[in-house]
Motif scaffolding. Structure first.
Motif, PDB file in Angstrom:
ATOM      1  N   GLY A  96       0.812  -1.203   0.000  1.00 23.81           N
ATOM      2  CA  GLY A  96       0.000   0.000   0.000  1.00 23.81           C
ATOM      3  C   GLY A  96       0.852   1.263   0.000  1.00 23.81           C
ATOM      4  O   GLY A  96       2.085   1.182  -0.021  1.00 23.81           O
ATOM      5  N   PRO A  97       0.233   2.447   0.034  1.00 24.58           N
ATOM      6  CA  PRO A  97       0.976   3.707   0.035  1.00 24.58           C
ATOM      7  C   PRO A  97       1.814   3.848   1.311  1.00 24.58           C
ATOM      8  O   PRO A  97       1.387   3.453   2.401  1.00 24.58           O
ATOM      9  N   ALA A  98       3.013   4.442   1.144  1.00 23.66           N
ATOM     10  CA  ALA A  98       3.937   4.575   2.275  1.00 23.66           C
ATOM     11  C   ALA A  98       4.428   6.010   2.390  1.00 23.66           C
ATOM     12  O   ALA A  98       4.534   6.737   1.393  1.00 23.66           O
ATOM     13  N   PHE A  99       4.738   6.419   3.620  1.00 21.75           N
ATOM     14  CA  PHE A  99       5.195   7.775   3.914  1.00 21.75           C
ATOM     15  C   PHE A  99       6.456   7.709   4.773  1.00 21.75           C
ATOM     16  O   PHE A  99       6.606   6.812   5.614  1.00 21.75           O
ATOM     17  N   GLN A 100       7.335   8.697   4.568  1.00 22.24           N
ATOM     18  CA  GLN A 100       8.506   8.840   5.428  1.00 22.24           C
ATOM     19  C   GLN A 100       8.623  10.301   5.844  1.00 22.24           C
ATOM     20  O   GLN A 100       8.413  11.211   5.031  1.00 22.24           O
ATOM     21  N   THR A 101       8.953  10.527   7.114  1.00 22.42           N
ATOM     22  CA  THR A 101       9.094  11.892   7.617  1.00 22.42           C
ATOM     23  C   THR A 101      10.393  12.031   8.406  1.00 22.42           C
ATOM     24  O   THR A 101      11.037  11.040   8.760  1.00 22.42           O
ATOM     25  N   GLY A 102      10.721  13.289   8.720  1.00 19.91           N
ATOM     26  CA  GLY A 102      11.742  13.598   9.705  1.00 19.91           C
ATOM     27  C   GLY A 102      13.173  13.490   9.242  1.00 19.91           C
ATOM     28  O   GLY A 102      13.488  13.428   8.054  1.00 19.91           O
ATOM     29  N   ASP A 103      14.068  13.453  10.251  1.00 16.21           N
ATOM     30  CA  ASP A 103      15.512  13.377  10.027  1.00 16.21           C
ATOM     31  C   ASP A 103      16.101  12.387  11.028  1.00 16.21           C
ATOM     32  O   ASP A 103      15.370  11.603  11.635  1.00 16.21           O
ATOM     33  N   GLU A 104      17.417  12.424  11.216  1.00 14.85           N
ATOM     34  CA  GLU A 104      18.059  11.455  12.099  1.00 14.85           C
ATOM     35  C   GLU A 104      17.620  11.569  13.553  1.00 14.85           C
ATOM     36  O   GLU A 104      17.683  10.606  14.309  1.00 14.85           O
ATOM     37  N   PHE A 106      14.541  12.281  14.632  1.00  8.97           N
ATOM     38  CA  PHE A 106      13.211  11.671  14.789  1.00  8.97           C
ATOM     39  C   PHE A 106      12.683  11.349  13.399  1.00  8.97           C
ATOM     40  O   PHE A 106      12.356  12.249  12.618  1.00  8.97           O
ATOM     41  N   LYS A 107      12.617  10.065  13.087  1.00 11.80           N
ATOM     42  CA  LYS A 107      12.214   9.630  11.740  1.00 11.80           C
ATOM     43  C   LYS A 107      11.013   8.703  11.850  1.00 11.80           C
ATOM     44  O   LYS A 107      10.949   7.845  12.741  1.00 11.80           O
ATOM     45  N   GLU A 108      10.041   8.850  10.929  1.00  8.94           N
ATOM     46  CA  GLU A 108       8.823   8.040  10.948  1.00  8.94           C
ATOM     47  C   GLU A 108       8.626   7.330   9.613  1.00  8.94           C
ATOM     48  O   GLU A 108       8.919   7.890   8.544  1.00  8.94           O
ATOM     49  N   TYR A 109       8.116   6.112   9.704  1.00  9.99           N
ATOM     50  CA  TYR A 109       7.740   5.340   8.524  1.00  9.99           C
ATOM     51  C   TYR A 109       6.305   4.845   8.705  1.00  9.99           C
ATOM     52  O   TYR A 109       5.957   4.301   9.747  1.00  9.99           O
ATOM     53  N   LEU A 110       5.497   5.028   7.675  1.00  9.76           N
ATOM     54  CA  LEU A 110       4.086   4.627   7.717  1.00  9.76           C
ATOM     55  C   LEU A 110       3.705   3.939   6.416  1.00  9.76           C
ATOM     56  O   LEU A 110       3.988   4.452   5.330  1.00  9.76           O
ATOM     57  N   THR A 111       3.082   2.769   6.533  1.00 12.01           N
ATOM     58  CA  THR A 111       2.502   2.081   5.378  1.00 12.01           C
ATOM     59  C   THR A 111       1.052   1.762   5.701  1.00 12.01           C
ATOM     60  O   THR A 111       0.757   1.193   6.752  1.00 12.01           O
ATOM     61  N   VAL A 112       0.150   2.157   4.797  1.00 10.84           N
ATOM     62  CA  VAL A 112      -1.277   1.870   4.965  1.00 10.84           C
ATOM     63  C   VAL A 112      -1.639   0.762   3.981  1.00 10.84           C
ATOM     64  O   VAL A 112      -1.514   0.937   2.769  1.00 10.84           O
ATOM     65  N   PHE A 113      -2.078  -0.373   4.496  1.00 13.42           N
ATOM     66  CA  PHE A 113      -2.333  -1.538   3.651  1.00 13.42           C
ATOM     67  C   PHE A 113      -3.599  -1.359   2.812  1.00 13.42           C
ATOM     68  O   PHE A 113      -4.648  -0.984   3.334  1.00 13.42           O
ATOM     69  N   ASP A 114      -3.463  -1.636   1.523  1.00  9.58           N
ATOM     70  CA  ASP A 114      -4.643  -1.591   0.644  1.00  9.58           C
ATOM     71  C   ASP A 114      -4.717  -2.811  -0.264  1.00  9.58           C
ATOM     72  O   ASP A 114      -5.414  -2.801  -1.282  1.00  9.58           O
ATOM     73  N   GLY A 116      -2.512  -3.875  -2.246  1.00  9.94           N
ATOM     74  CA  GLY A 116      -1.782  -3.670  -3.487  1.00  9.94           C
ATOM     75  C   GLY A 116      -2.484  -2.814  -4.512  1.00  9.94           C
ATOM     76  O   GLY A 116      -1.989  -2.656  -5.624  1.00  9.94           O
ATOM     77  N   LYS A 117      -3.640  -2.247  -4.171  1.00  7.79           N
ATOM     78  CA  LYS A 117      -4.396  -1.454  -5.153  1.00  7.79           C
ATOM     79  C   LYS A 117      -3.602  -0.258  -5.665  1.00  7.79           C
ATOM     80  O   LYS A 117      -3.565   0.019  -6.859  1.00  7.79           O
ATOM     81  N   SER A 118      -2.963   0.481  -4.760  1.00 10.33           N
ATOM     82  CA  SER A 118      -2.214   1.665  -5.176  1.00 10.33           C
ATOM     83  C   SER A 118      -0.960   1.301  -5.960  1.00 10.33           C
ATOM     84  O   SER A 118      -0.432   2.114  -6.724  1.00 10.33           O
ATOM     85  N   PHE A 119      -0.496   0.071  -5.791  1.00  9.27           N
ATOM     86  CA  PHE A 119       0.685  -0.405  -6.496  1.00  9.27           C
ATOM     87  C   PHE A 119       0.327  -0.963  -7.871  1.00  9.27           C
ATOM     88  O   PHE A 119       1.179  -1.160  -8.716  1.00  9.27           O
ATOM     89  N   GLY A 120      -0.973  -1.229  -8.052  1.00  9.98           N
ATOM     90  CA  GLY A 120      -1.435  -1.749  -9.333  1.00  9.98           C
ATOM     91  C   GLY A 120      -1.502  -3.252  -9.410  1.00  9.98           C
ATOM     92  O   GLY A 120      -1.861  -3.806 -10.445  1.00  9.98           O
ATOM     93  N   SER A 121      -1.193  -3.937  -8.288  1.00 11.00           N
ATOM     94  CA  SER A 121      -1.196  -5.402  -8.329  1.00 11.00           C
ATOM     95  C   SER A 121      -2.501  -5.983  -7.810  1.00 11.00           C
ATOM     96  O   SER A 121      -2.964  -7.021  -8.264  1.00 11.00           O
ATOM     97  N   GLY A 122      -3.093  -5.319  -6.831  1.00 10.83           N
ATOM     98  CA  GLY A 122      -4.335  -5.810  -6.249  1.00 10.83           C
ATOM     99  C   GLY A 122      -4.170  -7.065  -5.442  1.00 10.83           C
ATOM    100  O   GLY A 122      -5.139  -7.704  -5.058  1.00 10.83           O
ATOM    101  N   ASP A 123      -2.916  -7.462  -5.152  1.00 13.89           N
ATOM    102  CA  ASP A 123      -2.685  -8.680  -4.385  1.00 13.89           C
ATOM    103  C   ASP A 123      -1.437  -8.503  -3.525  1.00 13.89           C
ATOM    104  O   ASP A 123      -0.442  -9.191  -3.689  1.00 13.89           O
ATOM    105  N   GLY A 124      -1.520  -7.569  -2.588  1.00 19.50           N
ATOM    106  CA  GLY A 124      -0.360  -7.236  -1.777  1.00 19.50           C
ATOM    107  C   GLY A 124      -0.264  -7.986  -0.473  1.00 19.50           C
ATOM    108  O   GLY A 124       0.498  -7.599   0.416  1.00 19.50           O
ATOM    109  N   GLY A 125      -1.027  -9.035  -0.293  1.00 20.86           N
ATOM    110  CA  GLY A 125      -0.903  -9.833   0.920  1.00 20.86           C
ATOM    111  C   GLY A 125      -1.626  -9.202   2.086  1.00 20.86           C
ATOM    112  O   GLY A 125      -2.832  -9.346   2.227  1.00 20.86           O
TER     113      GLY A 125
END
Length: 397
Positions: A96-104, A106-114, A116-125
């Motif tokens: 799904g779509p993923a986001f990254q923020t910040g610097d060394e 304070f750093k954040e990583y976010l993935t929202v599961f869909d 695989g729709k946003s990736f075009g596969s429709g089968d992302g597990g």
């Protein structure tokens, strides 16, 4: 002659009555029977015991069966409500779509599961949730000092003391914030990003003293490894771990894996059914980790009519009747009983069924190939009975 006829009739009658009654394991108790009373009178198969407290088993008379999709969270809302720094990168992954923020600092990583729709596969597990991690001062990894899941301990946790959850208190106040306020802060954050109603399943307070004890176990367990993670622990590493379950009309959705009786013909995962869980970590820096998987979109699902449910005693009798025909390992124990919702695939959706789930503990031994040393441990499985029909759903015995 007449006495002989009467005697013969009496014998035949006794045989008939005995045949109708059958063995105790064959008889099904009434749905209204009290579970505690049932356990006091039932004859258990050889080597089977019951260890759960029947007075703590909750029950409802009826519940609905639902057909629903996995929940799709809005990635923009999740990012807006959760991320604390400016987004520096946005990507599309198979999950799904993923986001990254910040610097060394304070750093954040976010993935929202869909799926695989946003990736075009429709089968992302993975689907029905999201994953979020925050890293402070460039620290990405620390040695594992607790197993991060809910439910019975697996073999690794049993054999590695460094991972044992039971060493930690469940709701002890930590130095940076009391337990109650931390729990409220986590719940508020989860509901803000669109997570549905939850119930708390397990919780652990990782205090510095126990963390250091577990780190010592970690060093001992990995003394021959070339990949030991050295780390100096401080109060800043204290944290709360919360394990939640989705609730449907106050009934939890199962949060441990189980095997469906229909097996591989019905599910690509080999009959292992989806478990639903939401885990979160809270530190002095706030929420630093959220993992939400397999949440269901109940409000937009299809609700069936209320179905009358069998009681725990009748569901347990299904297990007892089957186990009566098996040769059980000595020490086989039913350690838990709970009414939950389980999900089974139905075309492209999921059918959510109220079910009785019984936790089964069986003793086993790990034998070292080199030394021959035998180490005992327990295997755990789930015996699942459809509460609306009283029939077995799981495949594992």
């Amino acid at each position: 002659m007449r006495r002989s006829i009467i005697l013969l009739f009496s014998i035949v009658s006794m045989i008939f009555v005995t045949a109708c009654e059958g063995t105790q394991a064959d008889r099904k108790p009434s749905e209204k029977i009290d579970l505690e009373a049932f356990l006091q009178t039932v004859e258990l198969p050889k080597n089977l015991s019951i260890s759960f407290d029947p007075t703590k088993v909750s029950f409802v008379d009826s519940a609905r069966i639902y057909t629903a999709d996995l929940l799709e969270l809005n990635p923009d809302i999740v990012a807006e409500k959760l991320l604390r720094r400016e987004v520096v990168e946005r990507l599309s992954y198979a999950e799904g779509p993923a986001f990254q923020t910040g610097d060394e600092s304070f750093k954040e990583y976010l993935t929202v599961f869909d799926g695989g729709k946003s990736f075009g596969s429709g089968d992302g597990g993975n689907g029905g949730g999201m994953h979020y991690s925050a890293y402070v001062n460039g620290i990405i990894r620390r040695p594992a000092v607790i197993a991060n899941y809910a439910g019975p301990p697996d073999m690794t946790e049993q054999l590695q003391r460094s991972l044992r959850r039971s060493d930690y208190a469940s709701s002890k106040d930590l130095s940076f914030m009391n337990y109650t306020d931390a729990l409220k802060a986590v719940q508020k954050q989860l509901y803000a990003i669109g997570i549905p109603e939850l119930g708390l399943a397990e919780t652990y307070s990782l205090d510095l003293d126990t963390i250091r004890e577990h780190y010592a176990f970690y060093l001992e367990e990995n003394r021959d490894s070339d990949e030991i993670q050295e780390y100096t622990w401080s109060r800043d590493d204290e944290r709360y771990l919360f394990h939640f379950r989705q609730l449907i009309n106050s009934i939890p959705v199962v949060n441990v894996s189980w095997h469906w009786g229909k097996g591989t013909s019905a599910d690509a995962s080999g009959g292992i059914m989806r478990e639903t869980h939401v885990n979160a970590a809270y530190t002095k820096d706030g929420v630093t980790n959220i993992s939400a998987i397999n949440l269901f979109d109940i409000p937009n699902g299809i609700a069936g009519e209320d179905a009358s449910l069998v009681g725990a005693a009748e569901a347990l009798q299904v297990l007892i009747s089957e186990y009566a025909d098996l040769i059980l390992e000595e020490g086989t124990t039913v350690i838990s009983a709970e009414l939950v919702y389980v999900s089974v695939p139905e075309e492209k959706k999921y059918k959510l069924i109220p079910a009785w789930i019984f936790g089964i503990e069986k003793p086993n031994v790990l034998i070292d190939n080199d030394s021959g040393v035998k180490t005992p441990y327990n295997e755990y499985s789930q015996y699942v009975v459809d509460a609306s029909t009283g029939t077995k759903l799981s495949g594992v015995r």
